[in-house]
Design a protein around this motif. Structure first.
Motif, PDB file in Angstrom:
ATOM      1  N   LEU A 117      63.639  -5.068  18.746  1.00 16.34           N
ATOM      2  CA  LEU A 117      62.699  -4.021  19.145  1.00 16.34           C
ATOM      3  C   LEU A 117      63.251  -2.679  18.675  1.00 16.34           C
ATOM      4  N   ASP A 118      62.460  -1.956  17.887  1.00 22.95           N
ATOM      5  CA  ASP A 118      62.902  -0.668  17.362  1.00 22.95           C
ATOM      6  C   ASP A 118      62.584   0.416  18.389  1.00 22.95           C
ATOM      7  N   VAL A 119      63.483   0.568  19.362  1.00 24.34           N
ATOM      8  CA  VAL A 119      63.176   1.403  20.530  1.00 24.34           C
ATOM      9  C   VAL A 119      63.445   2.890  20.316  1.00 24.34           C
ATOM     10  N   PHE A 120      64.178   3.231  19.234  1.00 20.55           N
ATOM     11  CA  PHE A 120      64.480   4.647  18.988  1.00 20.55           C
ATOM     12  C   PHE A 120      64.639   4.858  17.491  1.00 20.55           C
ATOM     13  N   PRO A 121      64.046   5.923  16.935  1.00 19.34           N
ATOM     14  CA  PRO A 121      63.296   6.997  17.598  1.00 19.34           C
ATOM     15  C   PRO A 121      61.898   6.541  18.015  1.00 19.34           C
ATOM     16  N   HIS A 122      61.436   7.095  19.122  1.00 21.84           N
ATOM     17  CA  HIS A 122      60.140   6.721  19.672  1.00 21.84           C
ATOM     18  C   HIS A 122      59.046   7.680  19.236  1.00 21.84           C
ATOM     19  N   GLN A 123      59.385   8.945  19.072  1.00 17.37           N
ATOM     20  CA  GLN A 123      58.404   9.959  18.687  1.00 17.37           C
ATOM     21  C   GLN A 123      59.083  11.000  17.810  1.00 17.37           C
ATOM     22  N   ILE A 124      58.308  11.920  17.279  1.00 19.52           N
ATOM     23  CA  ILE A 124      58.838  12.897  16.339  1.00 19.52           C
ATOM     24  C   ILE A 124      59.979  13.700  16.932  1.00 19.52           C
ATOM     25  N   GLY A 132      68.833  11.266  12.522  1.00 24.14           N
ATOM     26  CA  GLY A 132      69.540  10.204  11.821  1.00 24.14           C
ATOM     27  C   GLY A 132      69.944   9.032  12.684  1.00 24.14           C
ATOM     28  N   VAL A 133      69.645   9.091  13.982  1.00 24.72           N
ATOM     29  CA  VAL A 133      70.038   8.024  14.903  1.00 24.72           C
ATOM     30  C   VAL A 133      68.862   7.074  15.122  1.00 24.72           C
ATOM     31  N   SER A 134      69.137   5.787  15.090  1.00 23.71           N
ATOM     32  CA  SER A 134      68.136   4.780  15.434  1.00 23.71           C
ATOM     33  C   SER A 134      68.778   3.748  16.353  1.00 23.71           C
ATOM     34  N   ALA A 135      67.949   3.026  17.097  1.00 25.93           N
ATOM     35  CA  ALA A 135      68.455   1.990  18.004  1.00 25.93           C
ATOM     36  C   ALA A 135      67.505   0.808  17.998  1.00 25.93           C
ATOM     37  N   LYS A 136      68.078  -0.361  17.857  1.00 24.77           N
ATOM     38  CA  LYS A 136      67.324  -1.609  17.918  1.00 24.77           C
ATOM     39  C   LYS A 136      67.880  -2.460  19.059  1.00 24.77           C
TER      40      LYS A 136
END
Length: 570
Positions: A117-124, A132-136
């Motif tokens: 589940l690609d939970v982050f980023p959620h919105q602009i 540059g940060v993402s979370a799965k």
């Protein structure tokens, strides 16, 4: 019984428990939309109380509210409470309208065919605030998207069925932990909560009371103070159905099995003394695996500062602080990296050792490692350890500014395989692991690197980030790797945070930018951050943290120029 503590009498505790019993019945009747409204009020209260909150935290930790170090308190205190409460509210509103909280969350395929589940980023705004940060979130093997969406909501799928009363034993280090744990017990498990604050953070009582007032004034939450006696009374109380603790495995075992030889005998026999359920987040010895192929001199300097931050944030008193750095023994630039690491540790701002027993733990670590190297301001660096030696730094969470460096032979995938074996088999705990790797080399390794990430048995894995960033991400679960038991509790049983209320999660994988701002595009990444606000040498962290809290509470584009201006000065 007439036990009296410094803060709370038994009569007061019993009155609080009676109020919660009545509150549980009201909670069962409360519609999801009304619960969401209360959570939104908690978020609002956290924003309103933010300045008082941070000042209280600074008093507890003996730092100045005008110091850059206060940035840690803004970002690890009110900020995650605002975002978590707001996300929980959104999840409840989705459920109320018949939607899954993750109905519109993008999915991808993780190693081993898992659903992510690609939970982050959620919105602009997420892309701007944590650039540059993402979370799965990886689901457990075999769990489908359809199953995940139908199960999301946890106990709020049946909101009228409550599950009794929980005692939350608050942590003494990060000021948001107690509030976040309370919200998770209330929402994810549908239990009313009596929260006992840790005496180390006694200064936080008024601020936390104010933040939770929308829930406490209706009898859904009670906040109390006191030491071990108060905690023991609540844990053993017949009206309490569940215990949640953030702390050490020793504290967990004392609650579950008792203390002394009798407690240890019960633990070995697997016979708990505690007659109720317990969940926990217990920390451990967290590693940072350095994969240095392709690093420039500037990369070495930046990542040495990154590693020093992972150890020294909050003075080193974090359950997720890096304690063991893993590097290749044949790395040609090893000496340069270690010189930079020593320099960054020495240059990190001095601060009081506010957590009880810190100086004694540092002294003990120095005594037990022949290669221990005392640094500036009471910090300790242990160099030259090998993966096959017996070292206390591998098994004891020092909870103090102690960092050990382990050198592992090999390069390429052979090095990654050896590093995986070492951190999985020799280090205590499963809460989080960090990996520092050049994006180009990661792409070159391809599936071998994905195997490496899959092989790490940790609840949060951060690639070119610190696992503490995962703590800030409201929708990401937080806890040890699945599989812990009461007898072998590792980094704890169960989860917290997880504001999308997802079931059957295995781990969270956070990815950050390898390089800051001006050099980020060279790696094929984009980061608009010159130096992350949580870096311990960020000189404007207090300004950035305060403005991030204000923006999280009221996201307006007009707030961004001032926020970015502070970030650029960091």
């Amino acid at each position: 019984m007439t036990l009296t503590t410094d803060f709370t009498t038994v009569a007061e505790l019993d009155s609080a428990l009676l109020r919660l019993s009545a509150g549980e019945r009201r909670w069962a009747d409360l519609p999801l939309t009304r619960r969401a409204d209360l959570l939104q009020q908690v978020a609002h209260q956290a924003a309103e109380q933010a300045s008082d909150w941070v000042e209280a935290a600074c008093r507890a930790k003996r730092i100045s509210p005008s110091s850059p170090l206060a940035g840690e308190e803004w970002l690890s205190g009110p900020y995650p409470v605002i975002t978590n409460a707001a996300t929980l509210a959104r999840s409840l509103r989705d459920l109320s309208s018949g939607d899954s909280p993750i109905a519109h969350v993008p999915t991808s395929v993780a190693p081993g065919g898992r659903v992510a589940l690609d939970v982050f980023p959620h919105q602009i705004w997420d892309r701007l605030l944590l650039s540059g940060v993402s979370a799965k979130v990886w689901l457990k093997p075999g769990v489908s998207v359809t199953q995940a969406r139908s199960a999301a909501g946890l106990a709020q799928l049946d909101p009228a069925t409550t599950h009794g009363m929980s005692v939350v034993l608050g942590a003494g280090n990060i000021t948001s932990i107690a509030v976040l744990d309370t919200l998770y017990e209330l929402i994810a498990h549908n239990r009313v909560v009596i929260l006992k604050l840790n005496p180390v953070l006694g200064e936080m009582f008024d601020a936390i009371n104010a933040v939770l007032r929308p829930l406490s004034e209706r009898g859904f939450v009670e906040v109390v103070r006191g030491g071990v006696e108060v905690g023991s009374y609540l844990v053993d109380h017949p009206n309490v159905a569940h215990v949640h603790i953030t702390g050490s495995s020793a504290s967990h075992d004392a609650i579950v099995f008792g203390t002394g030889p009798e407690g240890e005998a019960r633990r070995r026999a697997g016979v708990p003394k505690l007659g109720k359920t317990i969940t926990s987040e217990l920390g451990g010895v967290s590693p940072t695996v350095v994969v240095p192929t392709g690093w420039s001199a500037k990369d070495i300097r930046f990542q040495a500062e990154h590693l020093a931050t992972q150890r020294l944030h909050n003075g080193g008193y974090n359950c997720i602080a890096a304690q063991v750095a893993v590097i290749p023994s044949e790395w040609s630039k090893k000496g340069e990296f270690l010189r930079e690491l020593r320099d960054q540790i020495d240059k990190a701002p001095a601060r009081p050792a506010y957590y009880p027993g810190s100086d004694q733990r540092v002294a003990a670590a120095a005594d037990r490692h022949a290669t221990a190297n005392a640094r500036e301001n009471g910090r300790l660096l242990i160099e030259g350890l090998s993966p096959d030696q017996v070292a206390e730094a591998f098994t004891v969470e020092y909870f103090s500014p102690v960092l050990a460096v382990v050198e592992i032979p090999g390069d390429g995938i052979a090095y990654l395989r050896a590093a995986s074996r070492f951190v999985n088999e020799r280090l205590e705990g499963t809460l989080g692991a960090n990996v520092l790797v050049h994006p180009r080399y990661r792409r070159k390794l391809g599936r071998e690197f994905e195997w490496f990430v899959e092989s790490l048995r940790y609840g949060t894995i951060a690639i070119n980030a610190w696992t503490g960033v995962g703590y800030l991400t409201a929708a990401a679960p937080w806890g040890g790797f699945p599989g812990a038991t009461l007898v072998d509790v590792e980094s704890g049983i169960g989860l917290v945070h997880n504001a999308s209320l997802v079931d059957d999660t295995e781990r969270t994988v956070v990815t950050g930018p390898f390089r800051p701002l001006s050099r980020s595009l060279i790696t094929g990444q984009l980061s608009i951050t010159p130096k992350p606000a949580w870096f311990v040498r960020n000189t404007h962290a207090h300004h950035v943290g305060r403005k991030m809290v204000a923006f999280a509470a009221d996201p307006k584009a007009t707030r961004l120029p001032s926020l970015f201006a502070s970030a650029l000065r960091g």
